[in-house]
Scaffold this motif. Structure first.
Motif, PDB file in Angstrom:
ATOM      1  N   LYS A 264       0.805  -1.226   0.000  1.00  0.00           N
ATOM      2  CA  LYS A 264       0.000   0.000   0.000  1.00  0.00           C
ATOM      3  C   LYS A 264       0.838   1.275   0.000  1.00  0.00           C
ATOM      4  N   ALA A 265       2.156   1.177   0.029  1.00  0.00           N
ATOM      5  CA  ALA A 265       2.986   2.377   0.168  1.00  0.00           C
ATOM      6  C   ALA A 265       4.266   2.254  -0.646  1.00  0.00           C
ATOM      7  N   ASN A 293       3.654  10.666  -2.131  1.00  0.00           N
ATOM      8  CA  ASN A 293       2.337  11.173  -1.728  1.00  0.00           C
ATOM      9  C   ASN A 293       1.764  10.441  -0.519  1.00  0.00           C
ATOM     10  N   THR A 294       2.274   9.249  -0.230  1.00  0.00           N
ATOM     11  CA  THR A 294       1.881   8.506   0.967  1.00  0.00           C
ATOM     12  C   THR A 294       3.135   8.156   1.752  1.00  0.00           C
ATOM     13  N   THR A 295       2.954   7.822   3.030  1.00  0.00           N
ATOM     14  CA  THR A 295       4.098   7.584   3.926  1.00  0.00           C
ATOM     15  C   THR A 295       4.915   6.391   3.448  1.00  0.00           C
TER      16      THR A 295
END
Length: 406
Positions: A264-265, A293-295
């Motif tokens: 997911k990242a 854009n995401t951790t």
């Protein structure tokens, strides 16, 4: 200060700090032995050392220095905190450090109990179990630094210690504190069975007047009540801002967590060969993190066979040291760039990150998972996770908890 803890790694220090804080004590985790005095109102001080895999003489010296400082702050009881999987080798460091502390404190019988039932660690008939598996069948036999190939803690500790090693069996523990106290005799380290939290609470009551104990964080469950402390939830002020996940642990649990989070990242995997050669540029990785854009996650977690290949090529500690040095350099660079939330998996990796950040003390917050508190160092929130702790989605859960109120 009433209670002093000497932890042989950084995740273990925060682990037992959480146990004491939830049981009602005011706790600070110190990074190494402090230069000055502690707050006089502090109930418990936890000194985090990087002594688990250090040379034995260095581990002993650091532990004795920590003991002296804790006693100078008023601590009347010392806990030597080790991993709940008793991470060590036939040479130590648990036995030699425990022997030195016992001699230093004039301790006769010393309770030794790494049980932590909430995370599946129990001691029965002197053997350490992880869930329903013996320690040496749990995956710990493949640990790259401290492979645990024997579940019988009496044999493990006897190989390391110059003292006698005895046993307080479960049927005695289950009779309660008085029976446990009656079994504590002689100049010996006593492997003490514990299967449930109730066993650990009874052990804590029995240990009220002992100068020294040794165990995992579970051994602290019953200690705060000896000082009339009542359970509470540690305070926490939300921390917002960019986050990063670091993972250096190669445990089965962490590798599963890495796989779940990688789905997911954005993920950047550290290659041992490139780390040893010094190929990675910190500024480039900081820029990569800022562009996400995401951790994102940066990890060196690998299958034991891959780790062994690197060890065979460079030597047992060379690749590990190179990766730890990389994380120690990267963490402060990311914080300088505005990162405010760091989730770190692995005891050695956590030690490298906290050392790199130059933190001298950490405030213990509420739990992110069993044995893993949220921590605060200035404007930065951290979660330092032992390799085997936490559920599959731990990384995302810890990052979210940092932004919420307790």
């Amino acid at each position: 200060m009433k209670l002093g803890v000497i932890a042989d790694d950084f995740t273990g220090a925060s682990d037992i700090g959480l146990t004491l804080a939830e049981a009602g004590m005011t706790v600070t985790q110190f990074i190494g032995v402090p230069d000055g005095a502690a707050d006089a109102a502090l109930d418990a001080g936890v000194i985090a050392l990087k002594s688990r895999t250090a040379p034995v003489d260095q581990a002993i010296a650091a532990s004795l220095a920590a003991c002296d400082w804790l006693q100078a702050q008023g601590a009347g009881q010392i806990v030597f905190k080790v991993c709940s999987t008793f991470d060590s080798t036939p040479q130590g460091n648990i036995g030699p450090v425990l022997d030195a502390l016992a001699a230093h404190l004039g301790a006769e019988a010393v309770i030794v109990c790494p049980a932590f039932p909430e995370n599946g660690r129990s001691v029965y008939q002197g053997h350490l179990f992880v869930g329903d598996a013996l320690l040496n069948e749990s995956g710990m036999q493949h640990h790259p630094l401290t492979p645990m190939t024997d579940a019988d803690l009496r044999r493990v500790l006897s190989a390391q210690s110059a003292r006698d090693v005895g046993h307080v069996p479960a049927h005695v523990v289950q009779q309660g504190a008085r029976a446990i106290a009656a079994a504590l005799h002689g100049r010996a380290h006593l492997i003490t069975d514990a299967i449930t939290d109730a066993d650990l609470i009874a052990i804590g009551r029995a240990a009220k007047h002992l100068p020294l104990l040794c165990g995992g964080s579970g051994i602290a469950l019953g200690l705060p009540a000896n000082f009339d402390r009542l359970p509470k939830t540690p305070d926490w002020a939300p921390v917002t801002g960019p986050g990063v996940v670091f993972s250096g642990s190669c445990s089965i649990a962490t590798r599963q967590q890495v796989d779940v989070y990688a789905a997911k990242a954005p993920t950047f995997q550290i290659d041992a060969d490139r780390a040893v050669m010094g190929d990675y540029q910190i500024a480039d990785i900081v820029a990569w993190v800022a562009a996400q854009n995401t951790t994102p996650m940066i990890h060196a977690s690998a299958d034991p066979a891959v780790v062994k290949t690197a060890q065979d090529r460079y030597g047992a500690g060379v690749a590990a040291h190179a990766i730890e040095t990389f994380f120690a350099r990267l963490a402060p660079a990311l914080v300088d760039a505005g990162v405010r939330r760091l989730v770190v998996a692995g005891g050695e990796t956590s030690g490298a990150v906290v050392t790199g950040l130059g933190a001298s003390a950490l405030r213990i917050g509420p739990r992110a998972a069993a044995g893993v508190p949220l921590l605060r160092s200035g404007p930065t929130a951290l979660a330092l996770k032992s390799g085997n702790f936490g559920g599959p989605d731990f990384f995302a859960q810890a990052l979210a908890m940092m932004q919420a109120s307790a």
